[in-house]
Design a protein around this motif. Structure first.
Motif, mmCIF file in Angstrom:
data_model
loop_
_atom_site.group_PDB
_atom_site.id
_atom_site.type_symbol
_atom_site.label_atom_id
_atom_site.label_comp_id
_atom_site.label_asym_id
_atom_site.label_seq_id
_atom_site.Cartn_x
_atom_site.Cartn_y
_atom_site.Cartn_z
ATOM 1 N N ARG A 100 0.815 -1.225 0.000
ATOM 2 C CA ARG A 100 0.000 0.000 0.000
ATOM 3 C C ARG A 100 0.850 1.278 0.000
ATOM 4 N NH1 ARG A 100 -2.968 -1.318 4.024
ATOM 5 N NH2 ARG A 100 -4.433 -2.418 2.712
ATOM 6 N N ALA A 101 1.789 1.392 0.922
ATOM 7 C CA ALA A 101 2.614 2.606 1.020
ATOM 8 C C ALA A 101 3.485 2.784 -0.224
ATOM 9 C CB ALA A 101 3.477 2.560 2.277
ATOM 10 N N ASP A 102 4.020 1.687 -0.761
ATOM 11 C CA ASP A 102 4.866 1.773 -1.958
ATOM 12 C C ASP A 102 4.053 2.207 -3.178
ATOM 13 O OD1 ASP A 102 7.244 0.901 -0.639
ATOM 14 O OD2 ASP A 102 6.519 -1.161 -0.789
ATOM 15 N N LEU A 103 2.823 1.742 -3.277
ATOM 16 C CA LEU A 103 1.958 2.162 -4.381
ATOM 17 C C LEU A 103 1.580 3.636 -4.238
ATOM 18 C CD1 LEU A 103 -0.287 -1.004 -4.625
ATOM 19 C CD2 LEU A 103 1.236 -0.163 -6.416
ATOM 20 N N GLN A 104 1.267 4.058 -3.022
ATOM 21 C CA GLN A 104 0.889 5.457 -2.793
ATOM 22 C C GLN A 104 2.048 6.411 -3.066
ATOM 23 O OE1 GLN A 104 -0.658 5.289 1.214
ATOM 24 N NE2 GLN A 104 -2.704 4.698 0.511
ATOM 25 N N SER A 105 3.258 5.985 -2.761
ATOM 26 C CA SER A 105 4.429 6.848 -2.964
ATOM 27 C C SER A 105 4.940 6.795 -4.403
ATOM 28 C CB SER A 105 5.561 6.431 -2.028
ATOM 29 O OG SER A 105 6.102 5.193 -2.444
ATOM 30 N N GLY A 106 4.481 5.823 -5.179
ATOM 31 C CA GLY A 106 4.945 5.686 -6.554
ATOM 32 C C GLY A 106 6.162 4.804 -6.711
ATOM 33 N N THR A 122 0.968 -0.679 -10.236
ATOM 34 C CA THR A 122 0.126 -1.855 -10.427
ATOM 35 C C THR A 122 0.322 -2.396 -11.838
ATOM 36 O OG1 THR A 122 -1.492 -0.982 -8.886
ATOM 37 C CG2 THR A 122 -2.253 -2.687 -10.384
#
Length: 157
Positions: free
Chosen positions: A100-106, A110
């Motif tokens: 989650r955090a890695d996806l939010q930070s870019g 996905t």
């Protein structure tokens, strides 16, 4: 365990695992457009004797599909697979609480958003809350906090 009398607490809700890759990997290799293309990509998989994995997924139409994948790297924990994915070693199928955090930070993106795999919930069971050592209770609270859960202990039934 409906009749057990144990006290249970859910630490992680069952979530849908998704495909993730680093921006560097997608920039150099591209993103697979469908499940069949995934078999031609480097995948970061749990260690096995063959170095291959068969992933069973729910596709965009809701039907079950599977693909055999392999890659340059395999590991024996989800955290190791996450780190390898962040380093650009391939595409991984990982749980949402881990990415989650890695996806939010870019840091991760996905890949194949239409394909997912159901994850499993994680529970802790204790014989009783009355005689639970404070250290055990504190450990359970710490794990729940780190995993982002706040469900109270419940008695089955």
């Amino acid at each position: 365990m409906q009749d057990s009398g144990y006290v249970g607490r859910k630490l992680v809700a069952a979530g849908r695992h998704g495909w993730v890759a680093s921006r560097a990997y997608v920039g150099s290799r591209g993103a697979p457009a469908n499940l069949q293309e995934l078999a031609r990509h480097d995948c970061v998989v749990f260690a096995s004797a063959s170095g291959r994995a068969v992933w069973r997924l729910t596709g965009p139409s809701g039907t079950a599909e599977e693909v055999q994948v392999s890659g340059r790297f395999s590991g024996n924990t989800a955290q190791v697979l996450r780190k390898a994915t962040l380093e650009g070693l391939g595409i991984a199928l990982l749980p949402p609480n881990l990415t989650r955090a890695d996806l939010q930070s870019g840091r991760l993106v996905t890949a194949l958003p239409g394909y997912q795999r159901e994850g499993h919930a994680l529970h802790v069971l204790c014989a009783s809350r009355r005689h639970l050592p404070r250290a055990v209770s504190a450990f359970i609270d710490m794990v729940a906090d780190r995993l982002g859960t706040a469900e109270p202990a419940t008695r089955p039934g």
